[in-house]
Each structure stands twice: as C-alpha cells, then as structure tokens.
Write a protein that holds these residues in place. Structure first.
Motif, PDB file in Angstrom:
ATOM      1  N   LEU A  62       2.550  -1.747   9.415  1.00  0.00           N
ATOM      2  CA  LEU A  62       1.721  -1.709   8.223  1.00  0.00           C
ATOM      3  C   LEU A  62       2.126  -0.477   7.416  1.00  0.00           C
ATOM      4  N   LEU A  63       2.556  -0.702   6.184  1.00  0.00           N
ATOM      5  CA  LEU A  63       2.938   0.365   5.276  1.00  0.00           C
ATOM      6  C   LEU A  63       2.012   0.343   4.068  1.00  0.00           C
ATOM      7  N   PHE A  64       1.888   1.470   3.388  1.00  0.00           N
ATOM      8  CA  PHE A  64       1.157   1.484   2.127  1.00  0.00           C
ATOM      9  C   PHE A  64       2.156   1.593   0.984  1.00  0.00           C
ATOM     10  N   ASN A  65       1.725   1.113  -0.171  1.00  0.00           N
ATOM     11  CA  ASN A  65       2.567   1.074  -1.348  1.00  0.00           C
ATOM     12  C   ASN A  65       1.811   1.705  -2.512  1.00  0.00           C
ATOM     13  N   ARG A  66       2.262   2.852  -2.960  1.00  0.00           N
ATOM     14  CA  ARG A  66       1.625   3.526  -4.097  1.00  0.00           C
ATOM     15  C   ARG A  66       2.101   2.957  -5.430  1.00  0.00           C
ATOM     16  N   ARG A  67       2.928   1.947  -5.372  1.00  0.00           N
ATOM     17  CA  ARG A  67       3.453   1.245  -6.556  1.00  0.00           C
ATOM     18  C   ARG A  67       4.161   2.189  -7.519  1.00  0.00           C
ATOM     19  N   HIS A  68       4.987   3.028  -6.951  1.00  0.00           N
ATOM     20  CA  HIS A  68       5.800   3.941  -7.753  1.00  0.00           C
ATOM     21  C   HIS A  68       6.727   3.116  -8.657  1.00  0.00           C
TER      22      HIS A  68
END
Length: 178
Positions: A62-68
């Motif tokens: 499970l990874l998070f995505n800060r939507r860079h």
C-alpha cells in the motif's frame, strides 16, 4: 528525474526467480515494486504484507500518492498492489479476488503486478482480461496490470510514470493491451 539501477532491478528479480519458496519469490518482486514506485515524485510507502483485522485478506503493498504534477497525479490517493511472481499467467479467480480487495478497501484503483501477465485474450476480453474489463464497466474499478518485462525496462521514474499513464489511458478508453 530519478534514475534506476537496472542492474539492481535485474539482480533482485533474478534472486526471486532462484528463490526456494513462493514467499521469497514474491518478496523479490515486491522489493522491486516498492523501490521503483517510491522514487516517483509524490509516492510514499505505507504498508507491506498487511492482513486486515479479520485475518481474511492480505495486501502486498500500500503506497500513498500526493499527486505530484511530475508523478502520478492521474491515479488515486492510495495505491494498492498485488504482486504475483508466477511462471504462469495470473488466472481469473486470482484477479477477481484482487478486485474484491480493492472494492473492500473502497478504492477505485488497484495495480496487479503479474510477472507473466494475466490469462485470456485482451482483444476478445476473455478470462482474466474479461474480469478486469467487467470491474471497470460495472463498478469503475480500474485494475492496471504490470508485467515483469515492463518492470525490467525501468531506467528512470519517467519510465514508471509513462507506463502507468499508458495503462491507465488504455483501460479507461477501452483499448486492448498488447
């Protein structure tokens, strides 16, 4: 743009191929996925090999995505991965089980890293390919399939971003992957 050590990727995948147990084979693929994706701008690590409270389901990564803007802004805030470092293609039952995990987490996107792809004909949308399309058509659940051969082509974070952009676009537009 982050560069990758192609030799390190190839070495870790070869270690997985030579591993004695399925756990070791899977861990090698998971290691490569985590190290590759977490170098992309805005992507970070949350959990690995985590079982739910009921003990009935496990997620691989499970990874998070800060939507860079230079990362994966077109993907969801959380990226759930299932890694199958199998010699065979991943079958419909396994794909359906992963879709159920994505649905249970109330997510709309899952990434299936299937060393040798999934079963069925992508043009005819049969077997696992059909299950993936049905999940999108019925529930807007997007399953992106990444193969070992594609991972072996990673040389930089730009390669990861380009691959994910292509796969996401192909899925939502209904294009068959080749």
């Amino acid at each position: 743009m982050g560069r990758f050590s192609h030799q390190a990727i190839a070495k870790r995948l070869a270690e997985g191929e030579a591993a004695a147990t399925t756990e070791q084979k899977g861990a090698a693929l998971e290691d490569v996925v985590v190290s590759s994706f977490c170098k992309v701008s805005g992507i970070g690590f949350l959990r690995r090999d985590q079982t739910n409270n009921a003990g009935s389901s496990e997620i691989d990564i499970l990874l998070f995505n800060r939507r860079h803007p230079l990362g994966l802004p077109f993907l969801s805030d959380y990226l759930i991965f299932e890694c199958k470092n199998w010699a065979a293609r991943v079958d419909s039952t396994t794909v359906a089980s992963f879709i159920a995990k994505v649905r249970a987490a109330r997510l709309e996107l899952g990434i299936l890293v299937a060393a040798n792809g999934v079963t069925g004909d992508p043009l005819q949308r049969t077997a696992a390919n059909g299950i993936i399309r049905q999940a999108f058509d019925r529930d807007n659940i997007k399953i992106l399939v990444v193969t070992r051969a594609e991972i072996e082509q990673f040389r930089s974070t730009a390669d990861v971003v380009a691959l994910m952009r292509e796969k996401f676009g192909a899925l939502i537009m209904g294009f068959a992957e080749m």
